[in-house]
Design a protein around this motif. Structure first.
Motif, PDB file in Angstrom:
ATOM      1  N   TRP A  16       0.834  -1.194   0.000  1.00  6.62           N
ATOM      2  CA  TRP A  16       0.000   0.000   0.000  1.00  6.62           C
ATOM      3  C   TRP A  16       0.862   1.235   0.000  1.00  6.62           C
ATOM      4  N   ARG A  17       0.236   2.354  -0.268  1.00  3.05           N
ATOM      5  CA  ARG A  17       0.936   3.635  -0.156  1.00  3.05           C
ATOM      6  C   ARG A  17       0.093   4.561   0.710  1.00  3.05           C
ATOM      7  N   ILE A  18       0.781   5.474   1.370  1.00  5.63           N
ATOM      8  CA  ILE A  18       0.106   6.457   2.206  1.00  5.63           C
ATOM      9  C   ILE A  18       0.238   7.814   1.529  1.00  5.63           C
ATOM     10  N   ASP A  24      -8.363  16.907  -0.307  1.00  7.14           N
ATOM     11  CA  ASP A  24      -9.378  16.977   0.746  1.00  7.14           C
ATOM     12  C   ASP A  24      -8.778  17.120   2.138  1.00  7.14           C
ATOM     13  N   GLY A  25      -7.445  17.150   2.240  1.00  5.48           N
ATOM     14  CA  GLY A  25      -6.784  17.327   3.523  1.00  5.48           C
ATOM     15  C   GLY A  25      -6.704  16.076   4.367  1.00  5.48           C
ATOM     16  N   ARG A  26      -7.215  14.975   3.880  1.00  2.00           N
ATOM     17  CA  ARG A  26      -7.192  13.725   4.648  1.00  2.00           C
ATOM     18  C   ARG A  26      -5.955  12.899   4.305  1.00  2.00           C
ATOM     19  N   ILE A  27      -5.555  12.086   5.253  1.00  8.40           N
ATOM     20  CA  ILE A  27      -4.504  11.105   5.026  1.00  8.40           C
ATOM     21  C   ILE A  27      -5.191   9.853   4.477  1.00  8.40           C
ATOM     22  N   ALA A  28      -4.590   9.222   3.485  1.00  6.31           N
ATOM     23  CA  ALA A  28      -5.218   8.049   2.864  1.00  6.31           C
ATOM     24  C   ALA A  28      -4.224   6.905   2.732  1.00  6.31           C
ATOM     25  N   VAL A  29      -4.729   5.706   2.907  1.00  9.49           N
ATOM     26  CA  VAL A  29      -3.991   4.488   2.591  1.00  9.49           C
ATOM     27  C   VAL A  29      -4.682   3.877   1.389  1.00  9.49           C
ATOM     28  N   ILE A  30      -3.917   3.635   0.335  1.00  8.81           N
ATOM     29  CA  ILE A  30      -4.459   3.137  -0.928  1.00  8.81           C
ATOM     30  C   ILE A  30      -3.763   1.825  -1.259  1.00  8.81           C
ATOM     31  N   MET A  31      -4.572   0.818  -1.586  1.00  7.81           N
ATOM     32  CA  MET A  31      -4.028  -0.518  -1.824  1.00  7.81           C
ATOM     33  C   MET A  31      -4.791  -1.200  -2.947  1.00  7.81           C
ATOM     34  N   GLU A  32      -4.064  -1.901  -3.787  1.00  8.55           N
ATOM     35  CA  GLU A  32      -4.692  -2.715  -4.821  1.00  8.55           C
ATOM     36  C   GLU A  32      -4.970  -4.102  -4.245  1.00  8.55           C
ATOM     37  N   ASP A  54      -6.992   0.758  10.174  1.00 10.43           N
ATOM     38  CA  ASP A  54      -6.152   1.045  11.334  1.00 10.43           C
ATOM     39  C   ASP A  54      -4.957   1.903  10.927  1.00 10.43           C
ATOM     40  N   THR A  55      -4.350   1.568   9.818  1.00  7.20           N
ATOM     41  CA  THR A  55      -3.198   2.327   9.334  1.00  7.20           C
ATOM     42  C   THR A  55      -3.606   3.732   8.924  1.00  7.20           C
ATOM     43  N   ALA A  56      -4.727   3.867   8.234  1.00  3.43           N
ATOM     44  CA  ALA A  56      -5.192   5.202   7.822  1.00  3.43           C
ATOM     45  C   ALA A  56      -5.497   6.080   9.034  1.00  3.43           C
ATOM     46  N   MET A  57      -6.140   5.513  10.039  1.00  3.55           N
ATOM     47  CA  MET A  57      -6.482   6.294  11.229  1.00  3.55           C
ATOM     48  C   MET A  57      -5.238   6.630  12.050  1.00  3.55           C
ATOM     49  N   GLY A  58      -4.335   5.664  12.196  1.00  6.61           N
ATOM     50  CA  GLY A  58      -3.086   5.929  12.920  1.00  6.61           C
ATOM     51  C   GLY A  58      -2.225   6.955  12.213  1.00  6.61           C
ATOM     52  N   ALA A  59      -2.162   6.860  10.894  1.00  4.90           N
ATOM     53  CA  ALA A  59      -1.394   7.849  10.120  1.00  4.90           C
ATOM     54  C   ALA A  59      -2.024   9.228  10.232  1.00  4.90           C
ATOM     55  N   THR A  60      -3.347   9.286  10.265  1.00  6.39           N
ATOM     56  CA  THR A  60      -4.041  10.562  10.440  1.00  6.39           C
ATOM     57  C   THR A  60      -3.650  11.181  11.770  1.00  6.39           C
ATOM     58  N   ALA A  61      -3.677  10.396  12.833  1.00  5.91           N
ATOM     59  CA  ALA A  61      -3.275  10.910  14.147  1.00  5.91           C
ATOM     60  C   ALA A  61      -1.827  11.378  14.116  1.00  5.91           C
ATOM     61  N   SER A  62      -0.953  10.583  13.529  1.00  2.00           N
ATOM     62  CA  SER A  62       0.468  10.908  13.504  1.00  2.00           C
ATOM     63  C   SER A  62       0.775  12.154  12.678  1.00  2.00           C
ATOM     64  N   GLY A  89      -9.732  -4.880  -6.741  1.00  2.00           N
ATOM     65  CA  GLY A  89      -9.689  -3.494  -7.199  1.00  2.00           C
ATOM     66  C   GLY A  89      -8.887  -2.650  -6.238  1.00  2.00           C
ATOM     67  N   ILE A  90      -9.240  -1.387  -6.130  1.00  2.00           N
ATOM     68  CA  ILE A  90      -8.505  -0.443  -5.288  1.00  2.00           C
ATOM     69  C   ILE A  90      -9.347  -0.072  -4.073  1.00  2.00           C
ATOM     70  N   ILE A  91      -8.763  -0.237  -2.887  1.00  2.52           N
ATOM     71  CA  ILE A  91      -9.400   0.214  -1.656  1.00  2.52           C
ATOM     72  C   ILE A  91      -8.663   1.463  -1.174  1.00  2.52           C
ATOM     73  N   THR A  92      -9.436   2.446  -0.749  1.00  2.50           N
ATOM     74  CA  THR A  92      -8.874   3.681  -0.196  1.00  2.50           C
ATOM     75  C   THR A  92      -9.499   3.908   1.169  1.00  2.50           C
ATOM     76  N   ALA A  93      -8.647   3.998   2.182  1.00  2.00           N
ATOM     77  CA  ALA A  93      -9.109   4.258   3.541  1.00  2.00           C
ATOM     78  C   ALA A  93      -8.591   5.615   3.985  1.00  2.00           C
ATOM     79  N   THR A  94      -9.455   6.396   4.617  1.00  2.00           N
ATOM     80  CA  THR A  94      -9.074   7.712   5.119  1.00  2.00           C
ATOM     81  C   THR A  94      -9.479   7.839   6.575  1.00  2.00           C
ATOM     82  N   GLY A  95      -8.830   8.771   7.259  1.00  2.00           N
ATOM     83  CA  GLY A  95      -9.150   9.039   8.644  1.00  2.00           C
ATOM     84  C   GLY A  95      -9.513  10.493   8.846  1.00  2.00           C
TER      85      GLY A  95
END
Length: 132
Positions: A16-18, A24-32, A54-62, A89-95
């Motif tokens: 994945w990549r962060i 939109d100002g959000r931190i995102a984790v994107i994974m195929e 979990d990674t998207a939310m933790g990265a957002t906090a950090s 496909g592609i999943i994108t998680a944001t916090g």
């Protein structure tokens, strides 16, 4: 997708990549999502969806509360609600920071597929790591 050389073992394993510079100002984790990430129904395994959230939310906090990502935050608790199956496909998680203070931060997360279908929602409590 390519992962930075200094990425964590989990990031290298799941490839994945962060993104920290989204419009939109959000931190995102994107994974195929590939066959290796699926459950017996052919959809992304729920545990991996939770890991991406979990990674998207933790990265957002950090990144937003931890000096631009220089101070890590650890998960204290997390709840995930699975809304729809995640196909290949592609999943994108944001916090998004919901509250908290200096040491403890409350974050909510969302995961969407490439068609912007909501896959899962999560809430979590994250703790600032001690400064060495």
């Amino acid at each position: 997708m390519s992962v930075a050389a200094d990425a964590s073992g989990t990031a290298r394993l799941l490839n994945w990549r962060i993104e920290t510079d989204r419009a939109d100002g959000r931190i995102a984790v994107i994974m195929e999502v590939h066959d290796d990430h699926t459950n017996r129904h052919g959809n992304m395994h729920g545990g991996l969806i939770a890991t991406v959230l979990d990674t998207a939310m933790g990265a957002t906090a950090s990144f937003l509360k931890g000096d631009g990502g220089r101070i890590p935050f650890s998960t204290i608790s997390m709840t995930v609600n699975f809304i729809a199956p995640m196909p290949l496909g592609i999943i994108t998680a944001t916090g998004r920071i919901m509250g908290g203070g200096y040491k403890t931060v409350f974050v909510e997360g969302e995961a969407h597929d490439q068609n912007n279908t909501l896959i899962a929602q999560a809430t979590g409590t994250f703790k600032r790591a001690p400064i060495p």
